[in-house]
Design an enzyme around this catalytic site. Structure first.
Site, PDB file in Angstrom:
ATOM      1  N   ARG A 100      -7.114   4.141  13.645  1.00  0.00           N
ATOM      2  CA  ARG A 100      -6.174   5.258  13.832  1.00  0.00           C
ATOM      3  C   ARG A 100      -5.539   5.264  15.220  1.00  0.00           C
ATOM      4  O   ARG A 100      -4.390   5.718  15.370  1.00  0.00           O
ATOM      5  CB  ARG A 100      -6.901   6.580  13.611  1.00  0.00           C
ATOM      6  CG  ARG A 100      -7.510   6.739  12.240  1.00  0.00           C
ATOM      7  CD  ARG A 100      -6.474   6.681  11.152  1.00  0.00           C
ATOM      8  NE  ARG A 100      -7.095   6.837   9.834  1.00  0.00           N
ATOM      9  CZ  ARG A 100      -6.468   6.554   8.698  1.00  0.00           C
ATOM     10  NH1 ARG A 100      -5.218   6.101   8.710  1.00  0.00           N
ATOM     11  NH2 ARG A 100      -7.076   6.710   7.552  1.00  0.00           N
ATOM     12  N   GLN A 138      -2.911   2.592  15.163  1.00  0.00           N
ATOM     13  CA  GLN A 138      -1.859   3.024  14.234  1.00  0.00           C
ATOM     14  C   GLN A 138      -0.970   4.093  14.862  1.00  0.00           C
ATOM     15  O   GLN A 138       0.268   4.024  14.754  1.00  0.00           O
ATOM     16  CB  GLN A 138      -2.528   3.574  12.963  1.00  0.00           C
ATOM     17  CG  GLN A 138      -1.570   4.021  11.869  1.00  0.00           C
ATOM     18  CD  GLN A 138      -2.322   4.635  10.683  1.00  0.00           C
ATOM     19  OE1 GLN A 138      -3.554   4.654  10.642  1.00  0.00           O
ATOM     20  NE2 GLN A 138      -1.571   5.134   9.721  1.00  0.00           N
ATOM     21  N   GLU A 140      -9.317   4.210  -1.756  1.00  0.00           N
ATOM     22  CA  GLU A 140      -8.138   3.988  -2.590  1.00  0.00           C
ATOM     23  C   GLU A 140      -8.530   3.284  -3.887  1.00  0.00           C
ATOM     24  O   GLU A 140      -9.634   2.756  -4.021  1.00  0.00           O
ATOM     25  CB  GLU A 140      -7.112   3.111  -1.849  1.00  0.00           C
ATOM     26  CG  GLU A 140      -6.678   3.693  -0.518  1.00  0.00           C
ATOM     27  CD  GLU A 140      -5.407   3.059   0.033  1.00  0.00           C
ATOM     28  OE1 GLU A 140      -4.653   2.436  -0.743  1.00  0.00           O
ATOM     29  OE2 GLU A 140      -5.179   3.199   1.251  1.00  0.00           O
ATOM     30  N   HIS A 158      -3.522  14.210   0.869  1.00  0.00           N
ATOM     31  CA  HIS A 158      -3.684  13.316   2.024  1.00  0.00           C
ATOM     32  C   HIS A 158      -2.451  13.359   2.922  1.00  0.00           C
ATOM     33  O   HIS A 158      -2.561  13.510   4.145  1.00  0.00           O
ATOM     34  CB  HIS A 158      -3.932  11.889   1.544  1.00  0.00           C
ATOM     35  CG  HIS A 158      -3.908  10.871   2.646  1.00  0.00           C
ATOM     36  ND1 HIS A 158      -4.911  10.771   3.585  1.00  0.00           N
ATOM     37  CD2 HIS A 158      -2.995   9.911   2.967  1.00  0.00           C
ATOM     38  CE1 HIS A 158      -4.627   9.783   4.437  1.00  0.00           C
ATOM     39  NE2 HIS A 158      -3.467   9.256   4.083  1.00  0.00           N
ATOM     40  N   GLU A 188     -10.114   4.246   4.207  1.00  0.00           N
ATOM     41  CA  GLU A 188      -9.242   4.945   3.274  1.00  0.00           C
ATOM     42  C   GLU A 188      -9.744   4.628   1.873  1.00  0.00           C
ATOM     43  O   GLU A 188      -9.737   3.457   1.459  1.00  0.00           O
ATOM     44  CB  GLU A 188      -7.769   4.537   3.449  1.00  0.00           C
ATOM     45  CG  GLU A 188      -7.196   5.059   4.768  1.00  0.00           C
ATOM     46  CD  GLU A 188      -5.683   4.947   4.880  1.00  0.00           C
ATOM     47  OE1 GLU A 188      -5.080   4.135   4.141  1.00  0.00           O
ATOM     48  OE2 GLU A 188      -5.103   5.666   5.718  1.00  0.00           O
ATOM     49  N   THR A 240      -8.757  -5.508   4.524  1.00  0.00           N
ATOM     50  CA  THR A 240      -8.730  -4.567   3.406  1.00  0.00           C
ATOM     51  C   THR A 240      -9.766  -5.071   2.408  1.00  0.00           C
ATOM     52  O   THR A 240      -9.706  -6.237   1.994  1.00  0.00           O
ATOM     53  CB  THR A 240      -7.337  -4.539   2.734  1.00  0.00           C
ATOM     54  OG1 THR A 240      -6.344  -4.277   3.732  1.00  0.00           O
ATOM     55  CG2 THR A 240      -7.268  -3.483   1.650  1.00  0.00           C
ATOM     56  N   GLU A 286      -9.170  12.795   8.056  1.00  0.00           N
ATOM     57  CA  GLU A 286      -9.085  14.133   7.469  1.00  0.00           C
ATOM     58  C   GLU A 286     -10.421  14.863   7.503  1.00  0.00           C
ATOM     59  O   GLU A 286     -10.478  16.060   7.780  1.00  0.00           O
ATOM     60  CB  GLU A 286      -8.601  14.033   6.022  1.00  0.00           C
ATOM     61  CG  GLU A 286      -7.212  13.466   5.863  1.00  0.00           C
ATOM     62  CD  GLU A 286      -6.993  13.005   4.436  1.00  0.00           C
ATOM     63  OE1 GLU A 286      -6.555  13.827   3.622  1.00  0.00           O
ATOM     64  OE2 GLU A 286      -7.272  11.824   4.127  1.00  0.00           O
ATOM     65  N   ASP A 331      -9.012   0.634   2.481  1.00  0.00           N
ATOM     66  CA  ASP A 331      -7.968   0.243   3.424  1.00  0.00           C
ATOM     67  C   ASP A 331      -8.419   0.653   4.832  1.00  0.00           C
ATOM     68  O   ASP A 331      -8.021   1.693   5.361  1.00  0.00           O
ATOM     69  CB  ASP A 331      -6.652   0.935   3.025  1.00  0.00           C
ATOM     70  CG  ASP A 331      -5.523   0.638   3.985  1.00  0.00           C
ATOM     71  OD1 ASP A 331      -5.580  -0.392   4.676  1.00  0.00           O
ATOM     72  OD2 ASP A 331      -4.578   1.442   4.041  1.00  0.00           O
ATOM     73  N   ASP A 363       0.844  -1.190   0.000  1.00  0.00           N
ATOM     74  CA  ASP A 363       0.000   0.000   0.000  1.00  0.00           C
ATOM     75  C   ASP A 363       0.882   1.244   0.000  1.00  0.00           C
ATOM     76  O   ASP A 363       1.908   1.279   0.686  1.00  0.00           O
ATOM     77  CB  ASP A 363      -0.917  -0.011   1.231  1.00  0.00           C
ATOM     78  CG  ASP A 363      -2.023   1.031   1.123  1.00  0.00           C
ATOM     79  OD1 ASP A 363      -2.501   1.291   0.003  1.00  0.00           O
ATOM     80  OD2 ASP A 363      -2.419   1.576   2.172  1.00  0.00           O
ATOM     81  N   LYS A 383      -3.770  -1.730  10.421  1.00  0.00           N
ATOM     82  CA  LYS A 383      -4.205  -1.867   9.028  1.00  0.00           C
ATOM     83  C   LYS A 383      -4.506  -3.313   8.642  1.00  0.00           C
ATOM     84  O   LYS A 383      -5.307  -3.559   7.749  1.00  0.00           O
ATOM     85  CB  LYS A 383      -3.087  -1.387   8.092  1.00  0.00           C
ATOM     86  CG  LYS A 383      -2.665   0.036   8.277  1.00  0.00           C
ATOM     87  CD  LYS A 383      -3.557   0.948   7.493  1.00  0.00           C
ATOM     88  CE  LYS A 383      -2.949   2.330   7.390  1.00  0.00           C
ATOM     89  NZ  LYS A 383      -3.787   3.204   6.557  1.00  0.00           N
TER      90      LYS A 383
END
Ligand code: MN
Length: 407
Positions: free
Chosen positions: A232, A235, A196, A128, A194, A252, A355, A228, A121, A248
């Protein structure tokens, strides 16, 4: 006028014959028999049965229970198979043979369409990466010094890639906010998405031999939407100094449908201007435009929360492959690489809740209630469209998943 045939598609159908994504399906009548299907309108064409009925030099590839043999066959075969499929679904002479082999979408159970080899990834959106830098390192430069020199990535967990529609269990793990005296263990309280785009490798490469920018189309078969999922809080505590790990690797999600690169010729677009010349193995100034104009939509419980534009990605998929192999690492059939979260310059174009809510500071006001991060029962669905030939549009297959409580 009533529809005479499933192949008489409404004008502008985004899954028309200009699209033809590949998947793998079973039916209720034969739940053990996985078959390659090609989506046309609201139906799935049993591609192996069509190849047997209509005669194809590549019938054995289409009769497989996964896309891997077709992926391994390489670009010239991919082109021939796509040309045959196009003829089968468009030429009146083939209708009588093809129509009985069409399965309504809602009668097809979709499966992971390829056996995943390695999963990598990336972190290729400047918007971002800048937002994340501002959130997690407010006193430093938002972009790390290497960011515009190489596409940053990490190796993920291929065994936990799951097909769209698979429930995602809320992960548990360690978290420790900076002010906390000690870490605690429990279900993630900052479960995120996420948005993607994933790419799947077809033709392998030889260990020791890099894959240059210009060989991208020789190796990469197609693309799809990818979510993904990211915890948080896990992480933030674990990622220094070696990067993402358990925050993560729990799941996925990928779309059930792989869109062949050839369907996206009209969506090719140049990436953003570079600030300075890149090192030669990444320098795409004179290469075929490596970006793709994909307009993504992210919805939570059916309500759109973001519209990330893939065309704004700083690093292209071709550059990611070139970088991933420049040290001699090889590609394998079924390798998946994720683009990295897609975020555009506008607030409504951010591809993560991290975000969109600025790490929980600004809750989203949704019909289902306020959201900073995901709650149990939330369903996240990503869709996308791209320009097709002659002013048409084509859709990417959706990727969706629902959060279930921690075990
Ligand atoms: Mn990611």
């Amino acid at each position: 006028m009533p529809q005479q045939s499933p192949l008489d598609l409404p004008e502008g159908d985004p899954f028309g014959p200009h699209n033809l994504p590949y998947g793998v399906f079973t039916t209720a009548a034969e739940p053990q028999r996985r078959r390659i299907g090609v989506r046309i309108g609201g139906h799935v064409l049993d591609a192996g049965a069509a190849a047997a009925a209509l005669g194809s030099a590549h019938a054995d590839l289409l009769a497989a229970p996964s896309l891997n043999p077709l992926l391994a066959a390489g670009r010239p075969v991919w082109t021939e198979v796509r040309a045959a499929l196009t003829a089968w679904v468009t030429e009146p002479a083939h209708r009588a043979a093809v129509e009985p082999l069409l399965v309504p979408l809602d009668e097809a159970v979709m499966h992971l369409p390829y056996e995943v080899a390695d999963y990598v990834d990336f972190y290729a959106s400047e918007h971002h990466a800048t937002n994340v830098g501002r959130i997690f390192r407010p006193d430093g430069e938002p972009l790390t010094p290497n960011w515009k020199h190489l596409p940053i990535g990490y190796h993920g967990r291929s065994g936990t890639l799951v097909v769209s529609g698979t429930d995602v269990v809320r992960p548990s793990g360690q978290r420790k906010a900076p002010a906390d005296p000690a870490p605690v263990f429990g279900p993630s309280i900052k479960l995120d998405i996420e948005a993607e785009v994933g790419f799947v490798v077809g033709t392998p490469s030889t260990m020791g031999t890099p894959v240059p920018l210009g060989a991208f189309e020789d190796h990469v078969f197609g693309l799809f939407l990818l979510n993904d999922w990211s915890a948080r809080d896990l992480q933030a505590w674990e990622y220094v100094p070696l990067g993402p790990f358990l925050g993560k690797s729990f799941a996925t999600s990928v779309s059930a449908w792989v869109t062949p690169l050839e369907a996206l010729d009209a969506a090719r677009t140049a990436p953003p201007a570079r600030d300075f010349p890149l090192l030669p193995y990444l320098d795409d100034a004179d290469a075929r435009p490596g970006g793709f104009d994909l307009r993504i939509s992210v919805a939570i419980n059916g309500e759109e929360v973001a519209a990330p534009p893939f065309a704004t990605m700083y690093w292209t998929a071709a550059q990611q492959v070139a970088h991933m192999t420049v040290n001699g690492a090889s590609l394998r059939t079924g390798d998946v690489f994720g683009s990295g979260t897609v975020s555009g310059p506008e607030t409504g174009q951010r591809g993560s809740l991290l975000e969109l809510t600025w790490n929980g500071r600004d809750a989203l006001e949704l019909a289902a209630g306020k959201r900073t991060f995901l709650e149990d029962g939330d369903e996240v669905t990503m869709t996308a469209w791209a320009p097709g030939p002659d002013g048409t549009r084509l859709a990417l297959g959706e990727v969706t998943g629902r959060i279930t409580p921690a075990v």
